[in-house]
Scaffold this motif. Structure first.
Motif, PDB file in Angstrom:
ATOM      1  N   GLU A 173       0.794  -1.225   0.000  1.00 24.74           N
ATOM      2  CA  GLU A 173       0.000   0.000   0.000  1.00 24.74           C
ATOM      3  C   GLU A 173       0.828   1.278   0.000  1.00 24.74           C
ATOM      4  O   GLU A 173       0.273   2.363  -0.012  1.00 24.74           O
ATOM      5  CB  GLU A 173      -0.915   0.018   1.235  1.00 24.74           C
ATOM      6  N   SER A 176       0.048   4.564  -1.865  1.00 19.50           N
ATOM      7  CA  SER A 176      -1.070   5.441  -1.520  1.00 19.50           C
ATOM      8  C   SER A 176      -0.590   6.711  -0.829  1.00 19.50           C
ATOM      9  O   SER A 176      -1.336   7.675  -0.686  1.00 19.50           O
ATOM     10  CB  SER A 176      -2.061   4.705  -0.612  1.00 19.50           C
ATOM     11  N   SER A 204      -3.350  -3.771  -2.588  1.00 21.59           N
ATOM     12  CA  SER A 204      -3.958  -2.455  -2.469  1.00 21.59           C
ATOM     13  C   SER A 204      -5.439  -2.589  -2.139  1.00 21.59           C
ATOM     14  O   SER A 204      -6.076  -3.598  -2.447  1.00 21.59           O
ATOM     15  CB  SER A 204      -3.796  -1.669  -3.779  1.00 21.59           C
ATOM     16  N   ASP A 206      -7.202  -0.075  -3.309  1.00 19.16           N
ATOM     17  CA  ASP A 206      -7.659   0.798  -4.381  1.00 19.16           C
ATOM     18  C   ASP A 206      -8.136  -0.045  -5.557  1.00 19.16           C
ATOM     19  O   ASP A 206      -7.331  -0.599  -6.315  1.00 19.16           O
ATOM     20  CB  ASP A 206      -6.512   1.717  -4.806  1.00 19.16           C
ATOM     21  N   SER A 208      -9.496   0.800  -8.373  1.00 16.37           N
ATOM     22  CA  SER A 208      -9.090   1.313  -9.677  1.00 16.37           C
ATOM     23  C   SER A 208      -7.673   0.884 -10.024  1.00 16.37           C
ATOM     24  O   SER A 208      -7.377   0.514 -11.167  1.00 16.37           O
ATOM     25  CB  SER A 208      -9.196   2.847  -9.704  1.00 16.37           C
TER      26      SER A 208
END
Length: 409
Positions: A173, A176, A204, A206, A208
């Motif tokens: 991560e 980020s 992640s 995330d 996207s």
């Protein structure tokens, strides 16, 4: 012999033991007949393989075992049982510090940590100018790192981990952290490595980023491998799990187009009909810029104090293109009764680029589906946008410009 870039995780398990004291721990190490007070299983019999050049995403809630798995893969933690077989040069970004000494400059830390990573002095000196330029921290590169922000730490750590293209790149991560500019720059470098054959292991939250970078994804839940498949299907299942808390009403099916659809919810309100309409007809092929209507009928099977209906348009990779709901538009319904039917019409121009799109639907009581999730349905509709009437353009949005050109002689 396996090809560089491949790796295998075989029957991997990890337990953390609790002892009364250091003496008790030592006695356990000397004689397995001395039992710990308790043991917590963090990973349970994980097995999976990654082919050279493949990009694997790993997702799961906090405590699912992701960080423990990465530490075992990179050799900073020993497994209780099982093994990891890595083939080729491996670089990893697990934590912002990466073993940096805050009293040393970035240049000094880079030289020190590069040696621990297996990068020779000759290799490092060759790439050091490019590494410094990529980090873009200016004169701070020769100042003690205790003065750095977390974003500056991230820049140096990522620049070092990607200074030489590895066979396997592992990223946690850490990306980020930092500014949007450097995140875009980092993702561009990862994509470049992928095009050159680097295998990627990417952890992640995330969605996207997972969808953009990975061609496969695994979902960990309480240390077990819950799902392994296409990123869109795994992320939809993961998001439904987050909303559902309990998986009893969470169902995935494969539709006639071979796509995995995810459906969950408690069922007080459900979708009884959904369609796209253009000029009075139900359609699944739409022209760029055409006016369309998303029609939805909701059926109430129990009294509901508040109902919010939302939709999300996604591209073929599962990336969000546009979404809204009746909470944001200040049109929630209240005090619905059992047996009620409610019709919704969302009218909008299809200002989308050519390609395949899907629509997800949410019925809940609030602005998101994390509370009172009556029904959440991914891939509720799939439609195609074509361009036969406009100039050629690239991208997923139809934003035609008015162009003015001035010429001076």
């Amino acid at each position: 012999m396996s090809a560089p870039g491949s790796f295998h995780v075989s029957h991997l398990s990890k337990k953390f033991a609790k002892f009364r004291s250091d003496g008790h721990r030592l006695a356990h190490c000397l004689s397995r007949r001395v039992a710990p007070l308790s043991e917590v299983a963090v990973l349970n019999d994980l097995s999976f393989s990654i082919a050279p050049g493949e990009a694997l995403g790993i997702v799961g809630h906090n405590g699912a075992g992701k960080s423990t798995l990465l530490k075992i893969i990179t050799g900073t933690l020993a497994p209780t049982t099982g093994q990891v077989i890595l083939n080729g040069r491996v670089f990893a970004i697990l934590e912002l510090g990466m073993g940096f000494n805050p009293d040393l400059t970035a240049r000094e830390n880079v030289r020190h940590v590069a040696g621990l990573m297996g990068i020779s002095s000759a290799e490092l000196e060759e790439v050091l100018p490019d590494l410094e330029a990529f980090a873009e921290i200016g004169p701070y590169f020769d100042q003690p790192m205790r003065h750095y922000s977390s974003g500056m730490h991230m820049r140096v750590a990522f620049a070092l981990a990607t200074a030489i293209r590895p066979d396997i790149l592992i990223v946690d991560e850490a990306l980020s952290v930092g500014d949007a500019y450097f995140q875009h720059k980092s993702f561009d470098r990862i994509r470049s490595f992928r095009e050159q054959g680097t295998t990627l292991l990417f952890v992640s939250h995330d969605k996207s980023a997972i969808l953009a970078l990975c061609d496969r994804c695994i979902l960990l839940d309480h240390g077990r491998l819950l799902m392994d498949g296409p990123p869109t299907a795994v992320m939809d299942y993961y998001n439904a799990l987050v909303a559902e808390k309990e998986s009893a009403t969470l169902v995935q099916t494969v539709n006639t187009d071979g796509l995995t659809t995810t459906r969950s919810g408690t069922g007080e309100v459900t979708i009884s009909d959904i369609r796209l309409v253009c000029k009075g007809d139900t359609v699944d092929l739409i022209e760029v810029g055409e006016d369309i209507t998303l029609r939805l009928e909701a059926s109430c099977h129990a009294p509901v104090a508040r109902l919010v209906v939302g939709y999300m348009i996604k591209d073929r990779l599962g990336q969000a293109v546009f979404g809204t709901n009746t909470h944001h538009t200040k049109q929630p319904l209240v005090d619905l009764r059992e047996g009620d039917f409610v019709n919704f019409e969302f009218n909008f121009p299809a200002n989308l680029g050519p390609g395949s799109y899907s629509i997800s639907i949410s019925l809940s009581s609030t602005e998101n589906h994390l509370q009172n999730n009556y029904e959440w349905r991914d891939l509720a509709l799939v439609f195609t946008v074509v361009n036969t009437r406009h100039h050629h353009f690239a991208g997923s949005a139809w934003i035609p410009p008015v162009i003015k050109i001035s010429r001076k002689s």
